[in-house]
Design a protein around this motif. Structure first.
Motif, PDB file in Angstrom:
ATOM      1  N   ILE A   1       0.714  -1.268  -0.002  1.00  0.00           N
ATOM      2  CA  ILE A   1      -0.012  -0.183   0.269  1.00  0.00           C
ATOM      3  C   ILE A   1       0.875   1.256  -0.020  1.00  0.00           C
ATOM      4  O   ILE A   1       0.685   2.366  -0.646  1.00  0.00           O
ATOM      5  CB  ILE A   1      -0.994   0.137   1.296  1.00  0.00           C
ATOM      6  CG1 ILE A   1      -2.043  -1.189   1.127  1.00  0.00           C
ATOM      7  CG2 ILE A   1      -1.455   1.347   1.316  1.00  0.00           C
ATOM      8  CD1 ILE A   1      -2.982  -0.959  -0.097  1.00  0.00           C
TER       9      ILE A   1
ATOM     10  N   GLN B   1      -9.213  -0.347  -0.727  1.00  0.00           N
ATOM     11  CA  GLN B   1      -7.974  -0.526  -1.704  1.00  0.00           C
ATOM     12  C   GLN B   1      -8.501   0.012  -3.173  1.00  0.00           C
ATOM     13  O   GLN B   1      -7.655   0.494  -3.735  1.00  0.00           O
ATOM     14  CB  GLN B   1      -7.668  -1.751  -1.435  1.00  0.00           C
ATOM     15  CG  GLN B   1      -6.781  -2.239  -0.235  1.00  0.00           C
ATOM     16  CD  GLN B   1      -6.504  -3.521  -0.207  1.00  0.00           C
ATOM     17  OE1 GLN B   1      -6.675  -4.359  -1.095  1.00  0.00           O
ATOM     18  NE2 GLN B   1      -5.746  -3.934   0.844  1.00  0.00           N
TER      19      GLN B   1
ATOM     20  N   ASN C   1      -7.413   4.356   5.334  1.00  0.00           N
ATOM     21  CA  ASN C   1      -6.900   4.184   4.143  1.00  0.00           C
ATOM     22  C   ASN C   1      -7.103   5.517   3.048  1.00  0.00           C
ATOM     23  O   ASN C   1      -6.191   5.597   2.411  1.00  0.00           O
ATOM     24  CB  ASN C   1      -7.405   2.960   3.225  1.00  0.00           C
ATOM     25  CG  ASN C   1      -6.854   1.612   3.820  1.00  0.00           C
ATOM     26  OD1 ASN C   1      -5.830   1.680   4.719  1.00  0.00           O
ATOM     27  ND2 ASN C   1      -7.728   0.673   3.738  1.00  0.00           N
TER      28      ASN C   1
ATOM     29  N   HIS D   1      -0.570  -5.168  -4.721  1.00  0.00           N
ATOM     30  CA  HIS D   1      -1.161  -3.720  -4.565  1.00  0.00           C
ATOM     31  C   HIS D   1      -0.171  -2.990  -5.654  1.00  0.00           C
ATOM     32  O   HIS D   1      -0.590  -1.928  -6.166  1.00  0.00           O
ATOM     33  CB  HIS D   1      -0.723  -3.273  -3.061  1.00  0.00           C
ATOM     34  CG  HIS D   1      -1.673  -3.973  -2.231  1.00  0.00           C
ATOM     35  ND1 HIS D   1      -3.099  -3.786  -1.991  1.00  0.00           N
ATOM     36  CD2 HIS D   1      -1.330  -4.734  -1.092  1.00  0.00           C
ATOM     37  CE1 HIS D   1      -3.448  -4.806  -0.882  1.00  0.00           C
ATOM     38  NE2 HIS D   1      -2.307  -5.034  -0.452  1.00  0.00           N
TER      39      HIS D   1
END
Length: 451
Positions: free
Chosen positions: A75, A302, A386, A158
């Motif tokens: 991430i 995400q 996030n 990711h």
């Protein structure tokens, strides 16, 4: 820079379409990741039974540690990559992606070595009862071999998604999960290998998925990695680590809570009618079932990441706000659905993972009803955490990531059982969930108005 903004769909395409494009593969990838643990739990529960279920829960903190590192590098690398691309710096974006891949590989090798050397002390630290220890060591000794590949497949996924290829991320993880499932059935049921068979199937699936991720990283879509991109820069490592700290902190917090919870369940379980093993076995199964629900929530958060990062870097703040608003709406719907399922069908869910005594089912049903009572607000904290990371505010994201697990749940796990015994462990969950959601609302309201 103008050419990059005009050509990149992250800055032009409809937000709803982009969310579907990025969130659906991310959700599937997260679900596939949770399947590694769920599938093992299913086959071990059916063949080995209650002690096998408890053993996988004892080993679970190491899986969480792997995910924490994967999110730190994955991430963090993806956010830094998209922010660099959004500002038109493709050269730096390539260096960031290469450095993130190296960090994943080195961290996986290190964690594997530590686990192999300190296996028995780690199992005791994680709360293993004496009658579960042999199963836990057998399982963990083998699964730790796959840690480097697990990190590369999870964290690398990711990076691949940030490169504009979410379907490739899904393909890598899905391939590994399918291999794991097929080999689990063959090794555990066909060859009757028990814990060893389940662990071996997991490692083989991780090796295949990790190798696929490495190949696709080396053949990028917007950036083509070169050997010089793998040369580690302290500046890039710091940037990746800072941006990845929020999701990593959340997983580290979960690992700490898992360890404390296992120790508490063992201690207070021994002083209840359930004994040491039943609470640990039930808690492990329910945590992994809850992970399936959280896979949806984390997956959509995400999916928001590249959209929010790119448009924030391009100063298109209306698109950033729209993306967050739509992600929250989807998360709310998923959370309500999960709450209804957990409250109505707890016994049916626990029965999927093998048979048990009436005390086993009684504890599992109470755990579902009490510990997961505020599931319907559990979308707020991970999505907002996030979101802060995606727009380059890692300190806010890291703090918010710690609220539910460390700031609220951990103290409650230590305090409530003093007054309510083993029931206090269950009551700690919903109180922490509610408080974390409230803090998330207050924190995001201010930044949302500023945007």
């Amino acid at each position: 820079m103008t050419d990059v903004l005009q050509k990149n769909p992250l800055g032009e395409e409809r937000i709803g379409k982009l969310l579907r494009q990025f969130a659906v593969p991310s959700i599937i990838s997260m679900l596939v990741g949770s399947l590694y643990n769920i599938v093992d739990q299913f086959f071990i529960g059916q063949r080995v039974g209650e002690l096998g279920n408890a053993a996988t829960n004892i080993a679970f903190p190491l899986s969480t540690a792997c995910l924490a590192i994967a999110l730190l590098c994955g991430i963090g690398g993806a956010s830094a990559f998209n922010l660099a691309m959004g500002s038109g710096d493709a050269e730096r974006a390539g260096n960031i992606m290469g450095n993130a891949a190296v960090m994943l590989a080195v961290s996986g090798i290190f964690l594997c070595g530590v686990t192999q050397i300190f296996l028995r002390p780690l199992m005791h630290l994680f709360g293993s009862p004496d009658n579960v220890l042999a199963y836990a060591m057998e399982y963990t000794r083998i699964t730790s071999i796959g840690f480097p590949f697990l990190l590369l497949s999870t964290g690398g996924g990711h990076l691949i998604r940030a490169d504009g290829r979410p379907k490739i991320t899904m393909l890598c993880n899905l391939t590994g999960a399918v291999i794991n499932t097929v080999l689990d059935a063959f090794f555990v049921f066909g060859l009757n290998l028990g814990m060893t068979g389940a662990a071996g199937a997991t490692v083989i699936g991780q090796v295949v998925a990790g190798c696929m991720a490495v190949w696709f990283l080396a053949h990028g879509q917007t950036v083509h990695l070169k050997w010089e991109n793998l040369r580690v820069s302290l500046k890039n490592v710091k940037r990746i680590s800072v941006l990845g700290m929020a999701p990593c902190s959340n997983q580290v917090a979960m690992m700490v809570v898992q360890i404390i919870m296992n120790q508490s369940l063992k201690y207070y379980g021994a002083r209840s009618v359930y004994g040491e093993s039943i609470p640990i076995a039930c808690s492990g199964i329910i945590s992994k079932v809850n992970m399936v629900f959280m896979s949806f929530v984390i997956g959509i958060s995400q999916g928001l990441q590249p959209i929010a990062s790119f448009n924030y870097g391009a100063k298109k703040y209306d698109r950033v706000k729209e993306g967050y608003r739509k992600t929250i709406a989807i998360g709310a719907g998923l959370s309500v659905a999960a709450f209804i399922l957990f409250q109505i069908f707890p016994r049916q869910i626990i029965s999927l993972f093998g048979e048990g005594s009436e005390a086993y089912y009684q504890f599992a049903v109470r755990y579902f009803h009490i510990f997961l009572f505020f599931t319907f607000v559990n979308f707020m904290q991970p999505i907002t955490s996030n979101f802060f990371t995606a727009v380059g505010m890692p300190k806010k994201g890291s703090f918010l990531a710690l609220t539910r697990q460390i700031i609220f749940l951990l103290p409650l796990l230590l305090i409530f059982p003093l007054f309510f015994g083993i029931d206090g462990i269950m009551y700690a969950g919903p109180v922490a969930d509610c408080m974390a959601a409230v803090v998330s609302v207050f924190m995001v309201k201010k930044i949302y108005q500023q945007l």
